[in-house]
Scaffold this active site. Structure first.
Site, short mmCIF file in Angstrom:
data_model
loop_
_atom_site.label_atom_id
_atom_site.label_comp_id
_atom_site.label_asym_id
_atom_site.label_seq_id
_atom_site.Cartn_x
_atom_site.Cartn_y
_atom_site.Cartn_z
N HIS A 85 6.70 15.43 17.08
CA HIS A 85 7.42 15.56 15.66
C HIS A 85 7.21 16.77 15.32
O HIS A 85 6.25 17.68 15.28
CB HIS A 85 6.33 14.92 14.71
N ASP A 164 4.85 4.30 3.29
CA ASP A 164 5.28 5.76 3.40
C ASP A 164 6.73 5.96 2.92
O ASP A 164 7.10 6.90 2.18
CB ASP A 164 5.31 6.22 4.99
N ARG A 171 7.27 11.08 -4.23
CA ARG A 171 6.72 12.59 -4.01
C ARG A 171 7.79 13.55 -4.30
O ARG A 171 7.76 14.46 -4.77
CB ARG A 171 6.04 12.83 -2.87
N SER A 186 1.72 11.02 5.56
CA SER A 186 3.20 10.62 5.92
C SER A 186 3.70 10.44 7.35
O SER A 186 4.45 9.61 8.02
CB SER A 186 4.12 11.25 4.93
N LYS A 190 3.89 7.20 10.31
CA LYS A 190 5.25 6.85 10.94
C LYS A 190 4.90 6.62 12.47
O LYS A 190 5.41 6.08 13.20
CB LYS A 190 6.34 7.58 10.72
#
Length: 429
Positions: A85, A164, A171, A186, A190
């Protein structure tokens, strides 16, 4: 699970208290179910931004968001699973060559990705410039493609960490995006819901990243790795430079073309370097340390896997990519060495040209973007092309040019090249 008062939870965090596990579990579940109002969760998010959360709180918050939905079961894939990620940057197309490369080396990569917003590009937007390619896959398709090809890049299904998705949107409009505990929860909720066995984080640092300085990037990387370790996920993070665009292409189809260059054994050296470095990190987590990903790039296996992966999602790897109706050159104003090229300005220019979106519901132009014809350290001559602006809307070129004013520096001095990988964060003993 006990029943709490949202106001009491807000007050506790406002006053600097540590939220206990039951409070966190309740507030996330109740918010997902619509029993905690948006304004109450907005107040709690602001309290978290201002007061922070301990590693234990952040880990529990993450677990509660995972528990708000389903978790993918990848046990029948038949290979070790590894994912990556990135926290987002300019020209960051690394997922495109990295996923088939790691799959070609024997791991399965369940890369559930997102779309771009603002100056950072989205992996799904890039791939959707390939004719026929589709982002939306059902769970059964994800598992089948991982089993058969070892590589999937797709959108997350709606039932993975729905808390999320709801909190992220809140947010975004309440000035609480910058909270490191909330960013970490967050991202990791995921990835944990995705069901991967291991994860490598690419935490970007610099003008084109959300984390502008190394201290903040280290803080986020540590939070991410600690959550992974606490949840039994093999995790590490690389902190990488994002003061300069990654590679030479910034946009959607432009970045796909550059990714294919890398898979074909060419491409910009920085993209190749980071792709191979991240692949080695992922393969190490997967127990495949003996495999050298550089070999799979050189001998064509990674390119073959790319073609297989694109076809599996109904894309045509041989189809021509979209090209812009208007291409305009920004020339070098003087002769010398390009000293700097600001990533944020280039990303914003690409966005103004149509490569990105201001709101999630906006469409993107697949052919729009910026090509960096020179990078810091390159010699340029006055009048020589420095940047190319690609767009279908000629009227957007003036705004992109304005954005690039002052974004680069040319002088007679030599450039001291900065390392691409600034640090590595591993689980603490």
């Amino acid at each position: 699970m006990g029943v709490f008062s949202a106001v009491d939870v807000i007050r506790a965090k406002r006053d600097g208290a540590r939220l206990d596990d039951e409070q966190i579990d309740w507030v996330i579940a109740a918010y997902t179910a619509g029993e905690v109002a948006e304004e109450q969760m907005a107040a709690l998010a602001m309290a978290v931004l201002l007061r922070g959360m301990s590693p234990e709180e952040t880990s529990r918050w993450t677990a509660a968001m995972v528990a708000s939905g389903k978790t993918l079961d990848l046990g029948a894939v038949g290979r070790p699973t590894a994912d990556k990620h990135s926290t987002g940057g300019v020209g960051d197309k690394i997922t495109l060559p990295l996923t088939p490369l790691v799959a070609a080396c024997g791991a399965a990569v369940p890369q559930l990705s997102g779309r771009g917003l603002g100056h950072t590009g989205g992996t799904l937007d890039k791939l959707e410039s390939i004719p026929g390619w589709r982002a939306g896959l059902a769970e059964a398709e994800i598992r089948r493609n991982l089993r058969e090809t070892g590589a999937v890049i797709c959108a997350a299904t709606d039932d993975l960490a729905p808390a999320d998705r709801k909190l992220y949107a809140l947010r975004d409009v309440t000035g609480t995006v910058e909270s490191i505990p909330l960013i970490a929860a967050s991202i990791m909720s995921k990835k944990l819901a995705e069901g991967t066995e291991s994860l490598v984080l690419d935490v970007k640092c610099g003008s084109g990243a959300f984390m502008k300085d190394l201290a903040r990037a280290r803080e986020l990387a540590r939070a991410l790795v600690d959550i992974g370790a606490a949840r039994g996920l093999r995790t590490s993070a690389l902190i990488t430079d994002m003061s300069v665009p990654l590679g030479r292409a910034v946009g959607n189809a432009l970045e796909v073309a550059e990714a294919v260059e890398v898979l074909s054994g060419g491409g910009p050296p920085d993209v190749v370097e980071l792709t191979v470095r991240l692949a080695r990190e992922m393969l190490g987590h997967a127990g495949l340390d003996a495999v050298d990903p550089a070999d799979a790039l050189a001998d064509g296996r990674a390119l073959d896997k790319w073609r297989e992966m694109i076809r599996a999602q109904r894309g045509d790897p041989d189809a021509a990519l979209p090209t812009a109706r208007h291409v305009e050159v920004v020339p070098a104003p003087r002769t010398g060495t390009l000293i700097s090229l600001d990533a944020f300005a280039v990303g914003t220019a690409a966005w103004r040209l149509g490569a990105g979106r201001a709101r999630k519901e906006d469409a993107v132009q697949h052919a729009a973007g910026v090509r960096c014809l020179a990078k810091p350290g390159d010699r340029v001559a006055a009048g020589e092309p420095l940047l190319e602006l690609h767009t279908d809307r000629q009227e957007s070129i003036a705004a992109a040019r304005d954005t690039l004013e002052g974004a680069y520096e040319i002088s007679g001095a030599d450039v001291v090249s900065a390392p691409l990988v600034l640090d590595r964060i591993a689980p603490q003993d």
